[in-house]
Design an enzyme around this catalytic site. Structure first.
Site, PDB file in Angstrom:
ATOM      1  N   LYS A   1       0.862  -1.176   0.000  1.00 14.34           N
ATOM      2  CA  LYS A   1       0.000   0.000   0.000  1.00 14.34           C
ATOM      3  C   LYS A   1       0.891   1.216   0.000  1.00 14.34           C
ATOM      4  O   LYS A   1       2.058   1.142   0.399  1.00 14.34           O
ATOM      5  CB  LYS A   1      -0.899   0.026   1.233  1.00 14.34           C
ATOM      6  CG  LYS A   1      -2.207   0.722   1.020  1.00 14.34           C
ATOM      7  CD  LYS A   1      -3.187  -0.184   0.297  1.00 14.34           C
ATOM      8  CE  LYS A   1      -4.530   0.443   0.092  1.00 14.34           C
ATOM      9  NZ  LYS A   1      -5.515  -0.548  -0.348  1.00 14.34           N
TER      10      LYS A   1
HETATM   11  P1  NAD Z   1     -12.899   7.299  -3.320  1.00 18.03           P
HETATM   12  O1  NAD Z   1     -11.892   8.349  -3.082  1.00 18.03           O
HETATM   13  O2  NAD Z   1     -13.372   7.032  -4.711  1.00 18.03           O
HETATM   14  O3  NAD Z   1     -14.200   7.602  -2.432  1.00 18.03           O
HETATM   15  C1  NAD Z   1     -14.130   7.797  -1.041  1.00 18.03           C
HETATM   16  C2  NAD Z   1     -15.490   8.288  -0.560  1.00 18.03           C
HETATM   17  O4  NAD Z   1     -15.443   8.384   0.870  1.00 18.03           O
HETATM   18  C3  NAD Z   1     -15.857   9.680  -1.079  1.00 18.03           C
HETATM   19  O5  NAD Z   1     -17.251   9.733  -1.333  1.00 18.03           O
HETATM   20  C4  NAD Z   1     -15.494  10.584   0.112  1.00 18.03           C
HETATM   21  O6  NAD Z   1     -16.229  11.806   0.127  1.00 18.03           O
HETATM   22  C5  NAD Z   1     -15.887   9.684   1.254  1.00 18.03           C
HETATM   23  N1  NAD Z   1     -15.270  10.070   2.513  1.00 18.03           N
HETATM   24  C6  NAD Z   1     -14.016  10.526   2.744  1.00 18.03           C
HETATM   25  N2  NAD Z   1     -13.867  10.820   4.045  1.00 18.03           N
HETATM   26  C7  NAD Z   1     -15.042  10.523   4.647  1.00 18.03           C
HETATM   27  C8  NAD Z   1     -15.523  10.613   5.982  1.00 18.03           C
HETATM   28  N3  NAD Z   1     -14.750  11.089   6.951  1.00 18.03           N
HETATM   29  N4  NAD Z   1     -16.781  10.203   6.232  1.00 18.03           N
HETATM   30  C9  NAD Z   1     -17.558   9.734   5.236  1.00 18.03           C
HETATM   31  N5  NAD Z   1     -17.183   9.634   3.966  1.00 18.03           N
HETATM   32  C10 NAD Z   1     -15.945  10.032   3.670  1.00 18.03           C
HETATM   33  O7  NAD Z   1     -12.313   5.965  -2.631  1.00 18.03           O
HETATM   34  P2  NAD Z   1     -12.664   4.454  -2.960  1.00 18.03           P
HETATM   35  O8  NAD Z   1     -11.718   3.968  -3.977  1.00 18.03           O
HETATM   36  O9  NAD Z   1     -14.116   4.312  -3.172  1.00 18.03           O
HETATM   37  O10 NAD Z   1     -12.242   3.763  -1.572  1.00 18.03           O
HETATM   38  C11 NAD Z   1     -13.112   3.692  -0.461  1.00 18.03           C
HETATM   39  C12 NAD Z   1     -12.678   2.575   0.465  1.00 18.03           C
HETATM   40  O11 NAD Z   1     -12.659   1.348  -0.257  1.00 18.03           O
HETATM   41  C13 NAD Z   1     -11.270   2.717   1.062  1.00 18.03           C
HETATM   42  O12 NAD Z   1     -11.262   2.145   2.351  1.00 18.03           O
HETATM   43  C14 NAD Z   1     -10.416   1.876   0.134  1.00 18.03           C
HETATM   44  O13 NAD Z   1      -9.225   1.420   0.762  1.00 18.03           O
HETATM   45  C15 NAD Z   1     -11.381   0.744  -0.136  1.00 18.03           C
HETATM   46  N6  NAD Z   1     -11.086  -0.036  -1.349  1.00 18.03           N
HETATM   47  C16 NAD Z   1     -11.021   0.560  -2.578  1.00 18.03           C
HETATM   48  C17 NAD Z   1     -10.764  -0.216  -3.703  1.00 18.03           C
HETATM   49  C18 NAD Z   1     -10.754   0.374  -5.103  1.00 18.03           C
HETATM   50  O14 NAD Z   1     -10.645  -0.408  -6.055  1.00 18.03           O
HETATM   51  N7  NAD Z   1     -10.892   1.673  -5.290  1.00 18.03           N
HETATM   52  C19 NAD Z   1     -10.540  -1.594  -3.563  1.00 18.03           C
HETATM   53  C20 NAD Z   1     -10.623  -2.168  -2.298  1.00 18.03           C
HETATM   54  C21 NAD Z   1     -10.906  -1.375  -1.209  1.00 18.03           C
END
Ligand code: NAD
Length: 418
Positions: A107
């Site tokens: 990561k």
């Molecule tokens: P992203 O940046 O596309 O979206 C994140 C979302 O969370 C946004 O809507 C943002 O406004 C919101 N957010 C941020 N801070 C916040 C808070 N304090 N309270 C509530 N909402 C909040 O990110 P993503 O890629 O969707 O990732 C989200 C989660 O999923 C993370 O934990 C990431 O590690 C996990 N994840 C992502 C992927 C991927 O392929 N993108 C894969 C596995 C896991």
């Protein structure tokens, strides 16, 4: 190891130790499994649009190298630090092993607020950060992907910067790229579609009818929004969503298409004007059949776990539930947990497909990608559920047991050098 000391790394270690106790892993073997193999901290100086210079901190952690190169996302967020990244790298290791992928976990990220940077500043951060990592990443070494605050464009800049150094195009250095640059069809949607698929499987197992179910989703970025559309296709009504600006609740169901239009214009849920305004904390306690945390770590804690009103807790985010909350959820047999390392594995599985396609320069159809994704998720879900039932342990303990045991077995087979 002091340098990784952080509440989220401590949480990942606690989860590991619970499983290590069950597997009776001797103490002297635990440090080798737990602590990252390598980590790098870099300064990322960039010129701002106003001519001033800001230095950001960038990190990359490679957790173990036993099963192949390392793999994991790059996060741009103001909380990013070495300890958080190390915890996320450890979870990636167990996630890849659970899905049977030939990777260790990694990561990385930059401590910055992407919403406060212009597109030009984001490009300069990404290119300078990649430049600092050139010796540390590569298709056979460590392959980054998008995570919170990063996207296909970030991956395109990373791939371009790395390729300029190599003197030729190296699409396999990152995944989650645009399809036109060697990305995979279906990668952008893969995490959310995987979450949706597994929720549907859990509903089958619990004999719930999706058409009569409601879902509440925290975080409406890549994972949260695609999960919402995927659940809507199965007939589930989305009654609550949130982002960093706060949440919205409408027990009659939110209009996802209007929501998408609003987001495309404003990049925020704020001002959507439909539904009751709720805070992110209140959102987690709304009555619903499915609750999907899809934003940050440590949202479900010892404090609010007893107040959750969902039947299925599907962890789209990494590490959204603390070990204290787990103790409470384990006592409650009315909440079925799909743990993060299983629930959001769709992203890394299709990233693996993208890497394989790039190495072979031979590309698959979206149907091939999705069929293979669902086949792997089905196998992981089935194995986790079976172990959980057979050993009478939680779904999280079962998923972690399968992942940790595979890494441990591989380390034993390879032996300790010299
Ligand atoms: P992203 O940046 O596309 O979206 C994140 C979302 O969370 C946004 O809507 C943002 O406004 C919101 N957010 C941020 N801070 C916040 C808070 N304090 N309270 C509530 N909402 C909040 O990110 P993503 O890629 O969707 O990732 C989200 C989660 O999923 C993370 O934990 C990431 O590690 C996990 N994840 C992502 C992927 C991927 O392929 N993108 C894969 C596995 C896991």
């Amino acid at each position: 190891m002091e340098i990784y000391s952080h509440p989220i790394f401590d949480m990942a270690c606690r989860q590991f130790d619970i499983v290590a106790d069950r597997l009776q892993i001797p103490q002297d073997e635990r440090a080798r499994l737990k602590f990252p193999k390598r980590s790098l901290t870099v300064a990322v100086p960039i010129r701002r649009d106003d001519g001033s210079v800001t230095v950001f901190s960038g990190y990359r952690v490679q957790h173990h190298l036993t099963l192949g190169p390392t793999k994991g996302g790059m996060r741009y967020h103001p909380d990013v630090c070495l300890g958080e990244v190390a915890a996320l790298a450890m979870w990636m290791s167990w996630k890849c092993a659970l899905a049977g992928l030939p990777y260790g976990g990694a990561k990385g990220g930059v401590n910055c607020d992407p919403l406060k940077l212009s597109q030009g500043e984001l490009e300069r951060v990404t290119r300078r950060f990649t430049q600092e990592l050139v010796q540390f990443i590569g298709p056979q070494i460590d392959i980054p992907a998008p995570d919170m605050g990063t996207n296909e464009q970030t991956m395109a800049w990373m791939m371009d910067t790395y390729s300029v150094h190599a003197g030729h195009s190296v699409p396999g250095v990152v995944t989650g790229k645009p399809v036109g640059l060697g990305g995979s069809l279906g990668r952008r949607e893969s995490t959310g579609r995987g979450v949706g698929y597994l929720i549907n499987r859990a509903m089958d197992t619990l004999e719930m009818d999706p058409a009569k179910c409601t879902a509440v989703i925290q975080g409406f970025g890549n994972v949260g929004s695609i999960t919402a559309y995927s659940l809507a296709k199965y007939g589930v009504k989305i009654t609550g969503v949130s982002d960093v600006s706060g949440g919205l609740y409408n027990p009659k169901g939110l209009d996802l298409f209007k929501l998408q239009e609003h987001l495309a214009k404003t990049r925020s849920l704020e001002g959507f004007g439909e539904g009751e305004l709720v805070s992110n904390e209140q959102l987690l306690e709304l009555p619903c059949d499915v609750l999907v945390p899809a934003a940050l770590e440590r949202q479900i804690t010892g404090e609010n776990a007893s107040r959750l009103k969902c039947r299925i807790l599907a962890e789209g985010a990494n590490g959204p539930t603390t070990p204290d909350a787990d103790l409470i959820l384990d006592q409650r047999d009315d909440v079925f947990v799909i743990p993060d390392i299983l629930c959001n594995a769709g992203g890394v599985i299709v990233s693996y497909f993208e890497w394989v396609q790039d190495l072979q320069s031979f590309f698959w159809t979206e149907t091939e990608v999705m069929d293979r994704l669902f086949r792997i998720l089905e196998g992981s879900f089935h194995q986790t559920l079976q172990l959980s039932r057979k050993e009478k342990i939680s779904m999280r303990a079962a998923a972690l047991t399968l992942g940790i045991k595979r890494v441990r077995d591989a380390k034993q087979m390879r032996g300790l050098f010299p």
